[in-house]
Design a protein around this motif. Sequence first.
Motif, PDB file in Angstrom:
ATOM      1  N   MET A   1      21.415  26.252 -11.127  1.00  0.00           N
ATOM      2  CA  MET A   1      20.767  25.733 -12.241  1.00  0.00           C
ATOM      3  C   MET A   1      19.637  25.549 -12.534  1.00  0.00           C
ATOM      4  O   MET A   1      19.117  25.959 -11.257  1.00  0.00           O
ATOM      5  CB  MET A   1      20.847  24.476 -11.911  1.00  0.00           C
ATOM      6  CG  MET A   1      22.763  24.287 -11.855  1.00  0.00           C
ATOM      7  SD  MET A   1      22.621  22.260 -10.889  1.00  0.00           S
ATOM      8  CE  MET A   1      22.542  22.649  -9.127  1.00  0.00           C
TER       9      MET A   1
ATOM     10  N   ALA B   1      25.658  16.672  -9.618  1.00  0.00           N
ATOM     11  CA  ALA B   1      25.970  18.305 -10.764  1.00  0.00           C
ATOM     12  C   ALA B   1      25.441  19.144  -9.196  1.00  0.00           C
ATOM     13  O   ALA B   1      26.167  20.287  -9.572  1.00  0.00           O
ATOM     14  CB  ALA B   1      25.082  18.419 -11.611  1.00  0.00           C
TER      15      ALA B   1
ATOM     16  N   VAL C   1      22.655  18.883 -16.446  1.00  0.00           N
ATOM     17  CA  VAL C   1      21.716  19.625 -16.549  1.00  0.00           C
ATOM     18  C   VAL C   1      20.824  19.604 -17.918  1.00  0.00           C
ATOM     19  O   VAL C   1      19.724  19.428 -18.131  1.00  0.00           O
ATOM     20  CB  VAL C   1      21.926  20.965 -16.062  1.00  0.00           C
ATOM     21  CG1 VAL C   1      20.655  22.124 -15.915  1.00  0.00           C
ATOM     22  CG2 VAL C   1      22.294  21.105 -13.966  1.00  0.00           C
TER      23      VAL C   1
ATOM     24  N   CYS D   1      28.396  19.428 -14.776  1.00  0.00           N
ATOM     25  CA  CYS D   1      26.878  19.891 -14.089  1.00  0.00           C
ATOM     26  C   CYS D   1      26.424  20.773 -15.940  1.00  0.00           C
ATOM     27  O   CYS D   1      25.217  20.275 -15.900  1.00  0.00           O
ATOM     28  CB  CYS D   1      27.332  21.384 -13.289  1.00  0.00           C
ATOM     29  SG  CYS D   1      25.978  21.604 -13.041  1.00  0.00           S
ATOM     30  N   GLN D   2      26.702  21.592 -15.792  1.00  0.00           N
ATOM     31  CA  GLN D   2      25.950  22.087 -17.247  1.00  0.00           C
ATOM     32  C   GLN D   2      25.580  20.939 -18.670  1.00  0.00           C
ATOM     33  O   GLN D   2      24.639  20.818 -19.008  1.00  0.00           O
ATOM     34  CB  GLN D   2      27.042  23.020 -18.147  1.00  0.00           C
ATOM     35  CG  GLN D   2      26.395  23.551 -19.336  1.00  0.00           C
ATOM     36  CD  GLN D   2      27.205  24.478 -20.267  1.00  0.00           C
ATOM     37  OE1 GLN D   2      28.448  24.158 -20.545  1.00  0.00           O
ATOM     38  NE2 GLN D   2      26.548  25.797 -20.119  1.00  0.00           N
TER      39      GLN D   2
ATOM     40  N   VAL E   1      22.424  26.409 -17.279  1.00  0.00           N
ATOM     41  CA  VAL E   1      23.038  26.684 -16.226  1.00  0.00           C
ATOM     42  C   VAL E   1      23.446  27.726 -16.088  1.00  0.00           C
ATOM     43  O   VAL E   1      24.560  27.953 -16.882  1.00  0.00           O
ATOM     44  CB  VAL E   1      24.453  25.753 -15.438  1.00  0.00           C
ATOM     45  CG1 VAL E   1      25.017  26.121 -14.560  1.00  0.00           C
ATOM     46  CG2 VAL E   1      23.923  24.342 -15.609  1.00  0.00           C
TER      47      VAL E   1
END
Length: 192
Positions: A177, A76, A155, A151-152, A162
């Motif tokens: 983040m 991420a 996380v 990434c979202q 994010v």
Amino acid sequence: ILIEGQRLDRYIQNLLDMTRLGQGSLAIQREWIGLDEIVGTVLPRLRKLYPAVEVSLQLPSDLPLLHVHPALIEQALFNVLENAAKFSPPGEPVKLYAERDQNELHIAVSDRGPGIPEAERERIFDMFYSVERGDRDDRAKPGTGLGLTICQGMVAAHGGRVMALPGADGRGTTIRMTLPLTYPLVDANGEE
């Protein structure tokens, strides 16, 4: 050929990660790890792709350990740093900083690139979405629109979130983040 092969490999890995996230089959095997260790793994990977990009670190020495799946958080953070490196003008460092806010840790990456229009800040987390730029910098390679989506998802799988924010002084973009902080359970003998 090697660079294009590596780019294709990253693209395939991103697609596989999206499939796992979408099916809910991405296993979260948590470990206790320091953010400095995660950053220490991510920066050499970034430097291989963007050797000229400088990363300015501001990591307080007293940050608590994270209880996360290290490889997922590394990926991420790498995705966010790679985006920042793509859009940072030559000679402008990418800033990576972290701060604790009660029971959360904020990890932010800021660049001094063209920024993301306010109306598009939520959409950049949509799969395959890329901001159209008429004044595209030659260094900014077109993306697949998967990096921030992944990434979202990674996380969020940790109970975090994010956000895309404007950069300092209205220049560039900050991707923040936020991960929840948990603490090891310690018994009366002081053991976990």
